[in-house]
Design a protein around this motif. Structure first.
Motif, PDB file in Angstrom:
ATOM      1  N   LEU A  60       0.815  -1.110  -0.092  1.00 48.16           N
ATOM      2  CA  LEU A  60      -0.012   0.051   0.037  1.00 48.16           C
ATOM      3  C   LEU A  60       0.848   1.118  -0.074  1.00 48.16           C
ATOM      4  CD1 LEU A  60      -2.908   1.213   0.771  1.00 48.16           C
ATOM      5  CD2 LEU A  60      -2.022   1.264   2.870  1.00 48.16           C
ATOM      6  N   LEU A  61       0.612   2.080  -0.896  1.00 50.41           N
ATOM      7  CA  LEU A  61       1.309   3.346  -1.051  1.00 50.41           C
ATOM      8  C   LEU A  61       0.370   4.595  -0.432  1.00 50.41           C
ATOM      9  CD1 LEU A  61       3.487   2.905  -3.981  1.00 50.41           C
ATOM     10  CD2 LEU A  61       4.418   2.731  -2.010  1.00 50.41           C
ATOM     11  N   ALA A  62       0.657   5.435   0.482  1.00 45.80           N
ATOM     12  CA  ALA A  62      -0.013   6.237   1.042  1.00 45.80           C
ATOM     13  C   ALA A  62       0.342   7.755   0.737  1.00 45.80           C
ATOM     14  CB  ALA A  62      -0.382   6.012   2.293  1.00 45.80           C
ATOM     15  N   HIS A  63      -0.435   8.445  -0.003  1.00 46.53           N
ATOM     16  CA  HIS A  63      -0.070   9.946  -0.297  1.00 46.53           C
ATOM     17  C   HIS A  63      -0.745  10.724   0.893  1.00 46.53           C
ATOM     18  CE1 HIS A  63      -3.849  11.523  -1.486  1.00 46.53           C
ATOM     19  NE2 HIS A  63      -4.117  10.732  -1.919  1.00 46.53           N
ATOM     20  N   GLY A  64      -0.095  12.051   0.728  1.00 50.35           N
ATOM     21  CA  GLY A  64      -0.744  13.320   1.693  1.00 50.35           C
ATOM     22  C   GLY A  64      -1.211  14.399   0.889  1.00 50.35           C
ATOM     23  N   TRP A  65      -1.241  15.480   1.650  1.00 48.46           N
ATOM     24  CA  TRP A  65      -1.656  16.780   1.100  1.00 48.46           C
ATOM     25  C   TRP A  65      -0.422  17.617   0.908  1.00 48.46           C
ATOM     26  CZ3 TRP A  65      -1.286  22.046   1.619  1.00 48.46           C
ATOM     27  CH2 TRP A  65      -2.246  22.646   0.745  1.00 48.46           C
ATOM     28  N   PRO A  66      -0.160  18.499  -0.315  1.00 51.58           N
ATOM     29  CA  PRO A  66      -0.945  18.355  -1.507  1.00 51.58           C
ATOM     30  C   PRO A  66      -0.643  17.174  -2.747  1.00 51.58           C
ATOM     31  CG  PRO A  66       0.696  19.959  -1.561  1.00 51.58           C
ATOM     32  CD  PRO A  66       0.765  19.422  -0.527  1.00 51.58           C
ATOM     33  N   GLY A  67      -0.464  15.973  -2.301  1.00 48.62           N
ATOM     34  CA  GLY A  67      -0.064  14.990  -3.041  1.00 48.62           C
ATOM     35  C   GLY A  67      -1.204  14.224  -3.628  1.00 48.62           C
ATOM     36  N   SER A  68      -0.892  13.206  -4.590  1.00 50.85           N
ATOM     37  CA  SER A  68      -1.903  12.459  -5.065  1.00 50.85           C
ATOM     38  C   SER A  68      -1.187  11.104  -5.455  1.00 50.85           C
ATOM     39  CB  SER A  68      -2.364  13.321  -6.606  1.00 50.85           C
ATOM     40  OG  SER A  68      -1.379  12.927  -7.323  1.00 50.85           O
ATOM     41  N   ILE A  69      -2.166  10.182  -6.010  1.00 54.38           N
ATOM     42  CA  ILE A  69      -1.654   8.918  -6.486  1.00 54.38           C
ATOM     43  C   ILE A  69      -0.690   8.965  -7.578  1.00 54.38           C
ATOM     44  CG2 ILE A  69      -3.824   7.769  -5.887  1.00 54.38           C
ATOM     45  CD1 ILE A  69      -4.686   8.143  -8.877  1.00 54.38           C
ATOM     46  N   LEU A  70      -0.450  10.085  -8.205  1.00 56.17           N
ATOM     47  CA  LEU A  70       0.329  10.264  -9.330  1.00 56.17           C
ATOM     48  C   LEU A  70       1.779  10.500  -8.583  1.00 56.17           C
ATOM     49  CD1 LEU A  70      -1.797  12.289 -11.839  1.00 56.17           C
ATOM     50  CD2 LEU A  70      -0.984   9.918 -12.147  1.00 56.17           C
ATOM     51  N   GLU A  71       1.837  10.786  -7.383  1.00 61.33           N
ATOM     52  CA  GLU A  71       3.325  11.405  -7.063  1.00 61.33           C
ATOM     53  C   GLU A  71       4.151  10.047  -7.368  1.00 61.33           C
ATOM     54  OE1 GLU A  71       3.587  11.390  -2.287  1.00 61.33           O
ATOM     55  OE2 GLU A  71       1.901  12.580  -3.024  1.00 61.33           O
ATOM     56  N   PHE A  72       3.453   8.715  -7.198  1.00 54.11           N
ATOM     57  CA  PHE A  72       4.400   7.580  -6.936  1.00 54.11           C
ATOM     58  C   PHE A  72       4.728   7.043  -8.527  1.00 54.11           C
ATOM     59  CE2 PHE A  72       1.650   7.563  -3.444  1.00 54.11           C
ATOM     60  CZ  PHE A  72       2.690   7.600  -2.438  1.00 54.11           C
ATOM     61  N   ARG A  73       4.321   7.893  -9.809  1.00 58.64           N
ATOM     62  CA  ARG A  73       4.454   7.280 -10.857  1.00 58.64           C
ATOM     63  C   ARG A  73       5.862   6.704 -11.244  1.00 58.64           C
ATOM     64  NH1 ARG A  73       3.029  12.040 -14.615  1.00 58.64           N
ATOM     65  NH2 ARG A  73       2.552  13.108 -12.855  1.00 58.64           N
TER      66      ARG A  73
END
Length: 382
Positions: A98-111
């Motif tokens: 599981l990869l968990a982002h925060g603010w102001p991140g998103s699912i795309l930060e792990f691309r």
């Protein structure tokens, strides 16, 4: 039917993109201010440069295609639709991560990490180091539903993520990684000993040094304390506002794309290791993809409210040491940093402690290779 997981391809109406273009064209710009650095917030020239790319050359459809190619899915948990990426490795024995982002991140930060994590053999790595990935958008963020009642805080999100992993068939063996609010969620998952969770990795540790630790701080630790104080004094205005009056700024975030972009860009400017020039370490299009994950679903206000929800929560994060196997990465540009001895007091089974040579708060976007290496090193021991 309650456990149903369905494909959820993103297809933003062209009318929404046309509306955005019209709003950008009609921007009423502020004056440039009385200083030329970032001490009052993003400089006018920096935001003009970002918006010029937004208007000419940026392609949302490319980001949309990536999301859809990465198993864009949705399920309903605790009354809310949760949007997530589910990317299965070609390796049958891959470990669910599981990869968990925060603010102001998103699912795309792990691309940049998705390919090497799911198919390491294709990137010159060992096939046995593969992971199945689950990357959810937090409630109120991205294309997940917006909460319509209070109390959607870190603890409730952690419970939703544990249920998501169970629902995907990973409930007996999985690991988790997070930074920012994602680190808070993963920390709570570890404290609650979520079913099947075998270990965690954090690139931000949400523990404050004790008074005794402050009193006996080494020169290195005093520099870390000074960084925390500078962040609180000069860079945390957004947090204090969102902790107390998120709806006040929410009207601007919902109505003005440039207002939203500047609000988010300010964080990229302040907490990346970039000397205030985040475009030097993160491509403009990646920043714009992130901003679009807030603009298109009108999630600027609902995501800001997550701060308020956690400010209302009694007791905050648990303070006891984490017993679950854990790895920690301390990036040099992170404002909230802990020394190794401070970390070791808070994790009773610390498997890996990494100190990459470069990178800041947005580790997955600034230095994905280093974060990837530390994630692998951590979970290789479990």
């Amino acid at each position: 039917m309650a456990d149903i997981v369905t494909p959820f391809p993103i297809s933003v109406p062209q009318a929404a993109l046309t509306d955005l273009a019209d709003r950008l064209a009609l921007t009423r710009w502020p004056d440039s201010g009385t200083v030329r650095d970032g001490s009052q917030g993003p400089a006018l020239d920096a935001i003009r440069h970002l918006v010029a790319r937004w208007q000419d050359g940026y392609d949302w459809r490319a980001a949309e295609a990536r999301i859809n190619g990465w198993g864009s899915s949705r399920t309903r948990i605790d009354g809310l639709g949760i949007h997530f990426l589910h990317i299965r490795s070609p390796e049958p024995d891959a470990v669910p991560l599981l990869l968990a982002h925060g603010w102001p991140g998103s699912i795309l930060e792990f691309r940049e990490m998705i390919g090497p994590l799911t198919d390491p053999a294709a990137y010159g790595g060992a096939a046995q180091r593969a992971f199945h990935l689950v990357i959810p958008s937090m409630p109120g963020f991205g294309f997940s539903d917006k909460p319509t009642e209070p109390a959607w805080n870190v603890g409730r999100v952690a419970c939703a993520y544990a249920e998501l992993m169970r629902r995907l068939g990973y409930g007996d063996r999985w690991v988790a990684q997070g930074g920012d609010w994602g680190a808070a969620v993963v920390t709570v998952l570890a404290h609650m000993q979520a079913p099947g969770l075998q270990g965690i990795h954090l690139n931000m540790v949400l523990f404050q040094p004790t008074q005794a630790e402050i009193a006996e701080a080494t020169p290195e630790e005093r520099a870390m304390l000074a960084g925390m104080q500078r962040y609180d004094r000069e860079q945390s205005g957004y947090m204090k506002l969102q902790n107390t009056r998120p709806q006040s700024v929410g009207f601007a975030l919902a109505d003005s794309p440039v207002g939203l972009a500047a609000w988010i860009y300010a964080l990229f400017q302040d907490v990346t290791e970039s000397g205030g020039k985040p475009e030097h370490v993160i491509p403009l299009d990646h920043m714009l993809d992130d901003i679009m994950m807030y603009w298109l679903p009108n999630a600027g206000t609902s995501s800001a409210r997550f701060y308020w929800e956690n400010a209302q929560a009694a007791g905050g994060l648990p303070g006891e040491p984490i017993a679950l196997p854990a790895g920690v990465s301390i990036f040099p540009g992170e404002a909230v940093r802990l020394s190794r001895r401070w970390v070791e007091r808070r994790f009773t089974d610390l498997r890996h402690f990494g100190q990459p040579s470069r990178g800041g708060h947005f580790a997955a976007m600034e230095n994905p290779e280093a974060l990837l290496a530390d994630v692998r090193a951590t979970f290789a021991t479990i």
